[in-house]
Design an enzyme around this catalytic site. Structure first.
Site, PDB file in Angstrom:
ATOM      1  N   ASN A   1     -33.111 -46.227  21.735  1.00 34.89           N
ATOM      2  CA  ASN A   1     -32.790 -47.520  20.887  1.00 34.89           C
ATOM      3  C   ASN A   1     -31.645 -47.580  22.358  1.00 34.89           C
ATOM      4  O   ASN A   1     -30.350 -46.876  22.223  1.00 34.89           O
ATOM      5  CB  ASN A   1     -32.213 -47.560  19.767  1.00 34.89           C
TER       6      ASN A   1
ATOM      7  N   LYS B   1     -28.986 -50.147  22.265  1.00 30.36           N
ATOM      8  CA  LYS B   1     -28.170 -50.854  21.759  1.00 30.36           C
ATOM      9  C   LYS B   1     -28.040 -51.705  22.584  1.00 30.36           C
ATOM     10  O   LYS B   1     -27.920 -52.308  23.460  1.00 30.36           O
ATOM     11  CB  LYS B   1     -26.961 -49.820  21.244  1.00 30.36           C
TER      12      LYS B   1
ATOM     13  N   HIS C   1     -29.683 -50.809  11.504  1.00 30.55           N
ATOM     14  CA  HIS C   1     -28.816 -50.213  11.953  1.00 30.55           C
ATOM     15  C   HIS C   1     -28.119 -49.940  11.496  1.00 30.55           C
ATOM     16  O   HIS C   1     -27.149 -51.432  10.947  1.00 30.55           O
ATOM     17  CB  HIS C   1     -28.665 -50.281  13.419  1.00 30.55           C
TER      18      HIS C   1
ATOM     19  N   GLU D   1     -25.099 -49.576  12.697  1.00 27.41           N
ATOM     20  CA  GLU D   1     -24.555 -50.599  13.093  1.00 27.41           C
ATOM     21  C   GLU D   1     -24.247 -52.052  13.219  1.00 27.41           C
ATOM     22  O   GLU D   1     -22.877 -52.716  13.308  1.00 27.41           O
ATOM     23  CB  GLU D   1     -24.336 -50.542  14.804  1.00 27.41           C
TER      24      GLU D   1
ATOM     25  N   GLU E   1     -31.143 -41.968  10.253  1.00 28.59           N
ATOM     26  CA  GLU E   1     -29.601 -41.776  11.006  1.00 28.59           C
ATOM     27  C   GLU E   1     -28.620 -41.032   9.944  1.00 28.59           C
ATOM     28  O   GLU E   1     -27.900 -42.822   9.638  1.00 28.59           O
ATOM     29  CB  GLU E   1     -29.833 -42.897  11.575  1.00 28.59           C
TER      30      GLU E   1
ATOM     31  N   GLY F   1     -23.747 -40.595  17.855  1.00 30.26           N
ATOM     32  CA  GLY F   1     -22.895 -41.160  18.829  1.00 30.26           C
ATOM     33  C   GLY F   1     -21.978 -40.059  19.516  1.00 30.26           C
ATOM     34  O   GLY F   1     -21.008 -40.376  19.940  1.00 30.26           O
TER      35      GLY F   1
ATOM     36  N   SER G   1     -27.613 -38.765  17.464  1.00 32.99           N
ATOM     37  CA  SER G   1     -27.538 -37.400  18.501  1.00 32.99           C
ATOM     38  C   SER G   1     -28.367 -36.335  19.130  1.00 32.99           C
ATOM     39  O   SER G   1     -28.164 -34.531  19.263  1.00 32.99           O
ATOM     40  CB  SER G   1     -25.931 -36.817  17.873  1.00 32.99           C
TER      41      SER G   1
END
Ligand code: 13P
Length: 228
Positions: free
Chosen positions: A9, A11, A87, A89, A154, A160, A190
Site C-alpha cells: 500500500n 498510500k 483502511h 486512515e 491492521e 507506521g 510495521s
C-alpha cells in the site's frame, strides 16, 4: 507451496514515473509470488504487469458528480479489479463510516472485484480489553462469505509506528477472524525486513499488507525473499 499474499500500500507516495520503474523491477524479478500493489490512483499504469494493480480508493459509482473521486469508469480504463476498503486512515482521516464502507463493499462485490477489507483497533480499544468485540462488530458490516474477499487485520497502533503487533497478538486475532470466514487473512502494521520471517511463521496468516517497507521495489523484493 504455501499461498502467501504480499500486498503493498503506497498510500500518498510515489508518482507514475516512479511506479513505472517500480513495476519494471517487480516484473523482472517475480515468478509465482502473489503480489498486489496499491499505488495512488494518479499513478495507475496501463501496461503489462506481472502482479495485480489495485486501487486504494474509489467512489461507489460508475461516474458522476463526485468531485475529487474516481469511479468504475476510471478503474476500468486501467483494468483494475481489486480494491482496498476500510483502511483505518480512510476511516479516521477521511471519516468513512461503516455505512459508507458497506456501500463501497457492495458496489465492489457487484463487480466481482477482489476486495482487501481492512479492520483494526485503536490503542485505546486494545487497552480497554475490547479488541475482539470491536473487530467482531467491524466484520458484521460485510459479507464474510464473499468469494473474492481478503481481510487485512491492521491494528492502528502498529501502523507506521515501527512497532508491529507480536506473534501471539497476531495469532490470537487471526484465529478469531478465521472462525468467522474462510477468506485469506493478512496482517499489516510495521511489517519490515526484520519481522517478516516471524510473521510468515504464523499458520493462520495468509499474507501481509505493507506500507513503508514496500515503497522501494528492492526493499519489497528483499522482504519477500525473507520468506523463502
Ligand atoms: P506500515 O507498514 O507503514 O506500518 O503501514 C501499514 C499499512 O497501513 C498498510 O496498509
Amino acid at each position: 507451496m504455501r499461498k502467501f499474499i504480499f500486498a503493498a500500500n503506497f498510500k500518498c507516495n510515489q508518482t507514475r514515473a516512479g511506479f513505472n520503474s517500480y513495476a519494471d523491477a517487480l516484473n523482472s524479478w517475480i515468478s509465482d509470488e502473489e503480489i498486489i500493489v496499491f499505488p495512488p490512483s494518479c499513478a495507475f499504469l496501463n501496461r503489462n504487469l506481472r502482479f495485480l494493480q489495485g486501487a486504494q480508493n474509489f467512489y461507489p459509482c460508475q461516474n458522476g458528480a463526485f468531485t475529487g473521486e474516481i469511479g468504475l469508469e476510471q478503474l476500468n480504463e486501467f483494468g483494475i479489479n481489486c480494491v482496498l476498503i476500510g483502511h483505518s486512515e480512510r476511516r479516521q482521516i477521511l471519516g468513512e463510516s461503516e455505512e459508507f464502507l458497506r456501500a463501497k463493499f457492495e458496489f465492489a462485490k457487484g463487480q466481482n472485484f477482489k476486495i482487501v477489507y481492512c479492520i483494526g483497533e485503536s490503542l485505546e480499544t486494545r487497552e480497554s480489553g475490547k479488541t475482539l468485540e470491536f473487530l467482531g462488530a467491524q466484520l458484521k458490516n460485510i459479507d464474510l462469505n464473499y468469494e473474492n474477499l481478503i481481510i487485512a487485520y491492521e491494528p492502528i497502533w502498529a501502523i507506521g509506528t515501527g512497532k508491529s503487533a507480536s506473534k501471539a497478538e497476531i495469532s490470537e486475532i487471526l484465529e478469531f477472524i478465521s472462525r468467522k470466514t474462510s477468506a485469506p487473512l493478512l496482517y499489516g502494521g510495521s511489517v519490515n525486513l526484520g519481522n517478516i520471517a516471524e510473521i510468515y511463521g504464523i499458520n493462520s496468516c495468509g499474507g501481509v499488507l505493507v506500507g513503508g517497507a514496500s515503497l522501494d521495489a528492492q526493499n519489497f523484493i528483499n522482504l519477500i525473499k525473507e520468506t523463502k
